[in-house]
Design a protein around this motif. Structure first.
Motif, PDB file in Angstrom:
ATOM      1  N   MET A   1      31.006  19.453 -18.096  1.00 46.09           N
ATOM      2  CA  MET A   1      30.529  20.380 -17.074  1.00 46.09           C
ATOM      3  C   MET A   1      30.234  21.751 -17.679  1.00 46.09           C
ATOM      4  SD  MET A   1      30.249  18.893 -14.123  1.00 46.09           S
ATOM      5  CE  MET A   1      30.342  20.217 -12.929  1.00 46.09           C
ATOM      6  N   MET A   2      31.073  22.213 -18.603  1.00 40.59           N
ATOM      7  CA  MET A   2      30.853  23.503 -19.240  1.00 40.59           C
ATOM      8  C   MET A   2      29.506  23.539 -19.959  1.00 40.59           C
ATOM      9  SD  MET A   2      33.212  25.525 -22.067  1.00 40.59           S
ATOM     10  CE  MET A   2      32.678  24.607 -23.528  1.00 40.59           C
ATOM     11  N   VAL A   3      29.140  22.431 -20.575  1.00 40.41           N
ATOM     12  CA  VAL A   3      27.905  22.386 -21.356  1.00 40.41           C
ATOM     13  C   VAL A   3      26.679  22.174 -20.479  1.00 40.41           C
ATOM     14  CG1 VAL A   3      26.642  21.096 -23.128  1.00 40.41           C
ATOM     15  CG2 VAL A   3      29.086  21.592 -23.431  1.00 40.41           C
ATOM     16  N   GLU A   4      26.728  21.195 -19.588  1.00 40.85           N
ATOM     17  CA  GLU A   4      25.498  20.763 -18.923  1.00 40.85           C
ATOM     18  C   GLU A   4      25.312  21.301 -17.512  1.00 40.85           C
ATOM     19  OE1 GLU A   4      25.634  16.546 -19.002  1.00 40.85           O
ATOM     20  OE2 GLU A   4      27.281  16.366 -17.567  1.00 40.85           O
ATOM     21  N   ASP A   5      26.334  21.944 -16.942  1.00 38.70           N
ATOM     22  CA  ASP A   5      26.181  22.500 -15.597  1.00 38.70           C
ATOM     23  C   ASP A   5      25.527  23.871 -15.707  1.00 38.70           C
ATOM     24  OD1 ASP A   5      26.225  22.963 -12.927  1.00 38.70           O
ATOM     25  OD2 ASP A   5      28.403  23.145 -12.741  1.00 38.70           O
ATOM     26  N   THR A   6      24.231  23.886 -15.929  1.00 34.91           N
ATOM     27  CA  THR A   6      23.486  25.123 -16.126  1.00 34.91           C
ATOM     28  C   THR A   6      22.102  24.997 -15.508  1.00 34.91           C
ATOM     29  OG1 THR A   6      22.531  26.612 -17.791  1.00 34.91           O
ATOM     30  CG2 THR A   6      22.810  24.308 -18.431  1.00 34.91           C
ATOM     31  N   HIS A   7      21.655  26.094 -14.907  1.00 39.80           N
ATOM     32  CA  HIS A   7      20.310  26.151 -14.342  1.00 39.80           C
ATOM     33  C   HIS A   7      19.430  27.111 -15.132  1.00 39.80           C
ATOM     34  CE1 HIS A   7      20.932  24.089 -10.311  1.00 39.80           C
ATOM     35  NE2 HIS A   7      22.139  24.084 -10.854  1.00 39.80           N
ATOM     36  N   VAL A   8      19.893  27.494 -16.320  1.00 43.47           N
ATOM     37  CA  VAL A   8      19.123  28.415 -17.164  1.00 43.47           C
ATOM     38  C   VAL A   8      18.805  27.712 -18.482  1.00 43.47           C
ATOM     39  CG1 VAL A   8      20.255  30.378 -16.065  1.00 43.47           C
ATOM     40  CG2 VAL A   8      21.176  29.505 -18.218  1.00 43.47           C
ATOM     41  N   ASP A   9      18.123  28.411 -19.381  1.00 41.27           N
ATOM     42  CA  ASP A   9      17.704  27.813 -20.656  1.00 41.27           C
ATOM     43  C   ASP A   9      18.869  27.859 -21.642  1.00 41.27           C
ATOM     44  OD1 ASP A   9      16.357  26.794 -22.805  1.00 41.27           O
ATOM     45  OD2 ASP A   9      14.983  28.491 -23.049  1.00 41.27           O
ATOM     46  N   THR A  10      19.685  26.817 -21.613  1.00 39.87           N
ATOM     47  CA  THR A  10      20.892  26.747 -22.431  1.00 39.87           C
ATOM     48  C   THR A  10      20.711  25.734 -23.554  1.00 39.87           C
ATOM     49  OG1 THR A  10      22.254  27.298 -20.504  1.00 39.87           O
ATOM     50  CG2 THR A  10      23.382  26.324 -22.400  1.00 39.87           C
TER      51      THR A  10
END
Length: 250
Positions: free
Chosen positions: A135-144
């Motif tokens: 979740m820390m890695v892939e729970d993102t709505h920005v360019d990560t």
């Protein structure tokens, strides 16, 4: 995934909790959700205003009696490494960082657990499971992005990839004006490599190559020894009441 309105952000305030950096202090945070099509733009604006991102949450300190947390960003184009930093870069010249989309792996989590168990056994992240890490890695709505650091191989200059075991990892947001280092960790057995310093140096070079002026390091806490490393990367700017100002070390 929970859906939230995207027209205008709503901000919330946490309850006081013991400060992880300064004994006897209590911290509070103001936070909002980073979701929807406007999340990248909002993340840029909030980061420039002193917020940090954790998953789909942007937060910043809102402590009632303390202002020790100061947002720091390196001026990438002007940066010049110290002699010690040049030694660190040379010591790690056998490593290459390969940038990926924000996708977790079992190899990453194994290294992450090794790092936490050695460096932050009693920290707030010490009980994170493999699901928490994902979740820390892939729970993102920005360019990560995830940057994995491995030893160079004989075909590195052909494939652009390192070989061998995973030595260090950086979770990084790309913004309109820079790179924001969200979280990084490394194999504690390679302490002599100063991998934390090396990853910051690598991000400075990546920002330069991409034409981005800043590398955001998060918060420097004056009086916390564990944060002292952040003010060694000069020149840099600190966010104050009147905006970003060039930091002049005492």
């Amino acid at each position: 995934m929970t859906q939230h309105p995207t027209q205008s952000p709503q901000f919330f305030l946490t309850a006081p909790s013991p400060c992880p950096y300064l004994d006897g202090q209590f911290e509070r945070k103001v936070f909002t959700h980073l979701v929807g099509d406007k999340a990248p733009e909002m993340n840029d604006l909030l980061t420039q205003g002193g917020f940090r991102r954790s998953q789909n949450i942007a937060y910043r300190p809102a402590c009632e009696s303390c202002r020790a947390c100061i947002s720091v960003r390196i001026l990438a184009d002007e940066f010049r490494p110290t002699r010690n930093m040049r030694r660190v870069a040379q010591r790690n010249s056998d490593l290459i960082g390969e940038m990926h989309d924000a996708q977790p792996s079992t190899e990453q989590y194994s290294l992450f657990r090794t790092y936490l168990d050695a460096r932050h056994r009693k920290g707030g992240m010490s009980d994170m499971t493999v699901l928490d890490y994902a979740m820390m890695v892939e729970d993102t709505h920005v360019d990560t992005k995830v940057i994995e650091y491995r030893k160079r191989g004989p075909d590195t200059f052909v494939t652009g990839r390192g070989v061998g075991e995973l030595i260090a990892v950086a979770l990084t947001d790309r913004m309109a004006d820079g790179l924001s280092m969200v979280y990084s960790y490394f194999n504690p057995e390679f302490e002599d490599r100063s991998l934390g310093t090396f990853m910051i140096l690598d991000h400075i070079e990546r920002a330069r190559a991409a034409g981005l002026p800043h590398v955001y390091l998060g918060y420097w806490v004056n009086g916390s020894r564990k944060m002292d490393y952040k003010v060694r990367f000069l020149p840099q700017e600190h966010l104050g009441p009147k905006g970003w100002d060039r930091y002049e070390p005492a």
